[in-house]
Scaffold this motif. Structure first.
Motif, PDB file in Angstrom:
ATOM      1  N   PRO A 255      -9.663   1.080  -0.848  1.00 30.37           N
ATOM      2  CA  PRO A 255      -8.395   0.462  -0.469  1.00 30.37           C
ATOM      3  C   PRO A 255      -7.181   1.345  -0.738  1.00 30.37           C
ATOM      4  CG  PRO A 255      -9.076  -0.369  -2.575  1.00 30.37           C
ATOM      5  CD  PRO A 255     -10.178   0.558  -2.103  1.00 30.37           C
ATOM      6  N   THR A 256      -7.410   2.583  -1.175  1.00 25.82           N
ATOM      7  CA  THR A 256      -6.277   3.447  -1.507  1.00 25.82           C
ATOM      8  C   THR A 256      -6.380   4.776  -0.760  1.00 25.82           C
ATOM      9  OG1 THR A 256      -7.429   4.405  -3.405  1.00 25.82           O
ATOM     10  CG2 THR A 256      -6.031   2.493  -3.830  1.00 25.82           C
ATOM     11  N   ILE A 257      -5.298   5.505  -0.817  1.00 28.97           N
ATOM     12  CA  ILE A 257      -5.228   6.837  -0.218  1.00 28.97           C
ATOM     13  C   ILE A 257      -5.167   7.850  -1.346  1.00 28.97           C
ATOM     14  CG2 ILE A 257      -3.730   8.379   1.109  1.00 28.97           C
ATOM     15  CD1 ILE A 257      -3.052   5.965   2.878  1.00 28.97           C
ATOM     16  N   LEU A 258      -5.927   8.921  -1.212  1.00 23.87           N
ATOM     17  CA  LEU A 258      -5.889  10.026  -2.166  1.00 23.87           C
ATOM     18  C   LEU A 258      -5.042  11.146  -1.584  1.00 23.87           C
ATOM     19  CD1 LEU A 258      -9.528  10.672  -3.485  1.00 23.87           C
ATOM     20  CD2 LEU A 258      -7.607   9.744  -4.746  1.00 23.87           C
ATOM     21  N   VAL A 259      -4.151  11.682  -2.405  1.00 21.48           N
ATOM     22  CA  VAL A 259      -3.425  12.901  -2.071  1.00 21.48           C
ATOM     23  C   VAL A 259      -3.788  13.873  -3.169  1.00 21.48           C
ATOM     24  CG1 VAL A 259      -1.176  13.987  -1.794  1.00 21.48           C
ATOM     25  CG2 VAL A 259      -1.579  11.705  -0.863  1.00 21.48           C
ATOM     26  N   GLY A 260      -4.483  14.946  -2.790  1.00 19.80           N
ATOM     27  CA  GLY A 260      -5.087  15.803  -3.804  1.00 19.80           C
ATOM     28  C   GLY A 260      -6.158  14.983  -4.494  1.00 19.80           C
ATOM     29  N   ASN A 261      -6.024  14.824  -5.806  1.00 22.43           N
ATOM     30  CA  ASN A 261      -6.961  13.990  -6.561  1.00 22.43           C
ATOM     31  C   ASN A 261      -6.304  12.730  -7.113  1.00 22.43           C
ATOM     32  OD1 ASN A 261      -9.220  15.673  -6.250  1.00 22.43           O
ATOM     33  ND2 ASN A 261      -8.433  17.048  -7.825  1.00 22.43           N
ATOM     34  N   THR A 262      -5.124  12.391  -6.615  1.00 17.48           N
ATOM     35  CA  THR A 262      -4.367  11.250  -7.127  1.00 17.48           C
ATOM     36  C   THR A 262      -4.439  10.078  -6.157  1.00 17.48           C
ATOM     37  OG1 THR A 262      -2.839  12.777  -8.228  1.00 17.48           O
ATOM     38  CG2 THR A 262      -2.099  10.499  -7.937  1.00 17.48           C
ATOM     39  N   ARG A 263      -4.848   8.915  -6.683  1.00 14.40           N
ATOM     40  CA  ARG A 263      -4.884   7.691  -5.871  1.00 14.40           C
ATOM     41  C   ARG A 263      -3.478   7.125  -5.729  1.00 14.40           C
ATOM     42  NH1 ARG A 263      -9.886   4.982  -5.173  1.00 14.40           N
ATOM     43  NH2 ARG A 263     -11.549   6.062  -6.281  1.00 14.40           N
ATOM     44  N   LEU A 264      -3.156   6.748  -4.507  1.00 15.16           N
ATOM     45  CA  LEU A 264      -1.861   6.143  -4.220  1.00 15.16           C
ATOM     46  C   LEU A 264      -2.076   4.767  -3.603  1.00 15.16           C
ATOM     47  CD1 LEU A 264      -0.050   9.156  -2.509  1.00 15.16           C
ATOM     48  CD2 LEU A 264      -0.075   8.561  -4.932  1.00 15.16           C
ATOM     49  N   ALA A 265      -1.099   3.929  -3.761  1.00 15.60           N
ATOM     50  CA  ALA A 265      -1.092   2.621  -3.119  1.00 15.60           C
ATOM     51  C   ALA A 265       0.285   2.432  -2.495  1.00 15.60           C
ATOM     52  CB  ALA A 265      -1.378   1.526  -4.149  1.00 15.60           C
ATOM     53  N   PRO A 266       0.392   1.556  -1.515  1.00 17.43           N
ATOM     54  CA  PRO A 266       1.682   1.362  -0.863  1.00 17.43           C
ATOM     55  C   PRO A 266       2.736   0.843  -1.837  1.00 17.43           C
ATOM     56  CG  PRO A 266      -0.012  -0.096   0.061  1.00 17.43           C
ATOM     57  CD  PRO A 266      -0.643   0.715  -1.000  1.00 17.43           C
ATOM     58  N   PRO A 267       3.981   1.132  -1.581  1.00 19.46           N
ATOM     59  CA  PRO A 267       4.491   1.833  -0.411  1.00 19.46           C
ATOM     60  C   PRO A 267       4.228   3.334  -0.501  1.00 19.46           C
ATOM     61  CG  PRO A 267       6.303   1.359  -1.890  1.00 19.46           C
ATOM     62  CD  PRO A 267       5.073   0.716  -2.479  1.00 19.46           C
ATOM     63  N   TYR A 268       4.023   3.951   0.652  1.00 23.77           N
ATOM     64  CA  TYR A 268       3.849   5.392   0.743  1.00 23.77           C
ATOM     65  C   TYR A 268       5.184   5.974   1.180  1.00 23.77           C
ATOM     66  CZ  TYR A 268      -0.962   3.816   0.849  1.00 23.77           C
ATOM     67  OH  TYR A 268      -2.150   3.192   0.548  1.00 23.77           O
TER      68      TYR A 268
END
Length: 111
Positions: free
Chosen positions: A58-71
């Protein structure tokens, strides 16, 4: 230049595809690619360098970091020119039209 992307707060009906109610890694990658094509510099996603963008659960990874909205995607460049291109008939906003109809929020600011 700042672009904020937020998943829809609406729930899909049984007849609707839930895919169109959320922001995907591919959407963020498309935005980053479009900004790069317009020679924007220092592109970040939630403050992280925009490298290796992937969708994991349910999340997006940028590099090795999980992100959640808002992006929040930020870039340096000619803000008004970037905004005009992203909001144009073939720009990023147009590519998000179906998701925006389902409640995904796309806010573009020249800063």
């Amino acid at each position: 230049m700042t672009v904020e992307l937020v998943d829809s707060t609406r729930r899909p009906s049984p007849q609707q595809d839930p895919y169109f109610f959320i922001v995907h890694a591919e959407d963020i990658q498309a935005l980053v690619d479009e900004l790069r094509a317009m020679h924007a510099k220092r592109i970040t996603v939630n403050g992280l360098p925009a490298t290796r963008i992937r969708f994991i659960g349910p999340t997006i990874l940028v590099g090795n970091t999980r992100l959640a909205p808002p992006y929040v995607v930020q870039a340096l460049g000619n803000g008004p020119k970037l905004q005009q291109a992203l909001e144009g008939p073939t720009g990023f906003r147009a590519s998000m039209a179906t998701q925006m109809q389902m409640g995904v929020e796309v806010t573009i600011r020249a800063d």
